[in-house]
Design an enzyme around this catalytic site. Structure first.
Site, PDB file in Angstrom:
ATOM      1  N   GLU A 190      -6.162   7.476  -1.744  1.00  0.00           N
ATOM      2  CA  GLU A 190      -5.107   7.760  -0.776  1.00  0.00           C
ATOM      3  C   GLU A 190      -4.374   6.470  -0.417  1.00  0.00           C
ATOM      4  OE1 GLU A 190      -6.909  11.397   1.894  1.00  0.00           O
ATOM      5  OE2 GLU A 190      -7.679   9.391   2.304  1.00  0.00           O
ATOM      6  N   CYS A 191      -3.070   6.441  -0.614  1.00  0.00           N
ATOM      7  CA  CYS A 191      -2.178   5.402  -0.118  1.00  0.00           C
ATOM      8  C   CYS A 191      -2.618   3.992  -0.530  1.00  0.00           C
ATOM      9  CB  CYS A 191      -2.040   5.514   1.400  1.00  0.00           C
ATOM     10  SG  CYS A 191      -0.580   4.692   2.065  1.00  0.00           S
TER      11      CYS A 191
END
Length: 475
Positions: free
Chosen positions: A335-336
């Site tokens: 994630e990210c």
């Protein structure tokens, strides 16, 4: 048979971002903890930084409560689960009290307070205002009569005369008690930067004692506690009173979780869900450890890889270890910030830092947010963790963007709303990697943890590589 939540509780809100509600929340949590109370902190909204500071202040893992990511039943379930054995529930709101995602105020702090039947204290930035603040408070009270606004705390007051006029005006015209009067500070004890407060891992936590001392000096903590204890019993359905996760027997797999100053954006419930699904969670550091520990799947959360880019880049053996794991077919959920680490390189403030090179793109950190807000996603193609047609609710907050993304990149999430990696598309599937800017919450996406553990089991059974046999094809 229904139950009821009887724990004292309080929501600290503000008129907007930067009002001072975080400092008040941190100070209250730390001071009450010092007084011997067991304080369970919550952060409204999809926020990792304030939540981690609240955890440090209270000594308890902070849970996020957001009416977009979680249903009313799930919100109450999280609160009930965390309330066991606690003396006080302290919720920090976000943005302005009534600010939500639409004109009706959906997903606002006020909506959350009503749902939890939670008394509210509003922190007021009194910079260059006196009697007008009474009109503002009167407006708050009458805007939603169902909301229990039990008091206000004045912040950034200029002096004794200023404080006296504001306090007397509010108490004369509104009847709402003033529970504290904080003076204007020359310097913020916890400085802010592009994504909010500076990380605890980079700034240090000894500042919390000073924040608590300041709140003790200028806030009536006893009155705040009385207000929290005035909260009514909250009826809970059978499902709301049930445990968050039903533990499964150990399933013989280890899931590595990158956890250090570079990557640490994880909802506590996401980690709890993986453990409840039968996995052993193995924390490790991308900055300090020479290579990945033994594991069958990898979870890379968000964080600040840009500010720690030099250290991440310098750990060549770890970068190579991650790249080799991806090439072997290890399941990876990123994630990210984890997405940024998996790319070829990271560009930040005029410098280029090599990353793991596991995915075929680079990321550039910009001066303005490239994606910020709630995300509604539809899975449009097979992936290691989600079947086609799956609907996901999440959020994104990234200053980076992907560059040199191949034209045929397999982006399996269609966002509406949302920006993602490329014009409303997100979720790159590469080998057995799923990488996206979209953050999800395990309670709101209950199938995620089970899918993660099943992918780890499939890899453990066939560690030589290849596509996972349990790839979600929707068949």
């Amino acid at each position: 048979m229904s139950e009821a939540l009887s724990c004292p509780r309080l929501l600290v809100a503000g008129l907007g971002g930067g009002s001072g509600k975080t400092m008040v929340s941190l100070g209250l949590a730390r001071a009450l903890r010092e007084d011997g109370l067991i304080v369970q902190t919550f952060k409204k909204g999809p926020d990792y930084i304030d939540a981690q500071w609240l955890s440090l202040a209270s000594g308890q893992p902070t849970s996020n409560l957001d009416p977009f990511l979680l249903s009313p039943t799930q919100l109450r379930q999280v609160v009930a689960a965390r309330a066991a054995g606690k003396d006080l529930l302290l919720v920090e709101g976000n943005r302005g009290l009534f600010d939500g995602k639409d004109v009706q105020g959906s997903c606002s702090s006020a909506e959350l307070a009503r749902l939890l039947q939670c008394p509210v204290v509003v922190v007021l930035d009194c910079t260059k205002v006196t009697r007008t603040m009474a009109a503002v408070v009167l407006g708050l009270v009458h805007f939603d009569p169902q909301l229990a606004i039990g008091g206000v705390i004045l912040n950034r007051t200029a002096g004794c005369r200023h404080r006296t006029i504001v306090r007397q005006s509010i108490e004369t015209y509104t009847g709402v008690p003033v529970l504290g009067e904080l003076p204007k500070l020359k310097d913020n004890p916890i400085p802010e930067r592009h994504m909010g407060l500076t990380s605890h891992a980079e700034w240090g936590t000894d500042v919390l004692a000073a924040v608590a001392a300041r709140v003790r000096e200028h806030v009536d903590i006893a009155a705040c506690l009385r207000l929290a204890r005035s909260a009514p019993h909250l009826p809970l359905s059978f499902q709301e009173a049930a445990p968050l996760f039903v533990p499964r027997a150990p399933r013989g797999v280890r899931i590595g979780v990158a956890l250090d100053a570079a990557l640490w954006f994880y909802y506590q419930e996401n980690i709890d869900a993986l453990q409840a699904a039968g996995a052993e969670v193995v924390p490790f550091s991308l900055l300090r450890d020479p290579e990945l520990p033994p594991m069958h799947a990898l979870y890379l959360g968000g964080g600040f890889p840009e500010t720690l880019a030099q250290g991440l880049s310098a750990n060549v053996s770890m970068r190579e270890s991650v790249r080799r794991a991806v090439e072997r077919g290890m399941p990876v959920y990123a994630e990210c910030g984890g997405l940024m680490y998996l790319g070829r390189e990271l560009h930040f403030q005029g410098q280029t830092f090599p990353m793991s090179g596991a995915l075929p793109f680079a990321t550039t950190v910009c001066s303005r947010p490239q994606g910020h807000g709630y995300v509604a996603a539809t899975v449009t193609a097979p992936s290691p963790f989600f079947a086609p047609g799956t609907q996901l609710l999440g959020h994104e907050f990234h200053y980076s963007c992907c560059t040199d993304l191949p034209g045929d990149a397999n982006l399996v999430l269609q966002l509406d709303p949302g920006v993602g990696m490329a014009a409303g598309r997100d979720g790159l599937v590469w080998r057995n990697v799923f990488a996206s800017y979209t953050h999800i919450h395990a309670v709101g996406v209950p199938a995620w943890a089970e899918a993660m553990v099943e992918a780890a089991m499939a890899f453990a059974a066939c560690p030589s590589g290849g596509r996972l046999e349990n790839l979600r094809r929707g068949t």
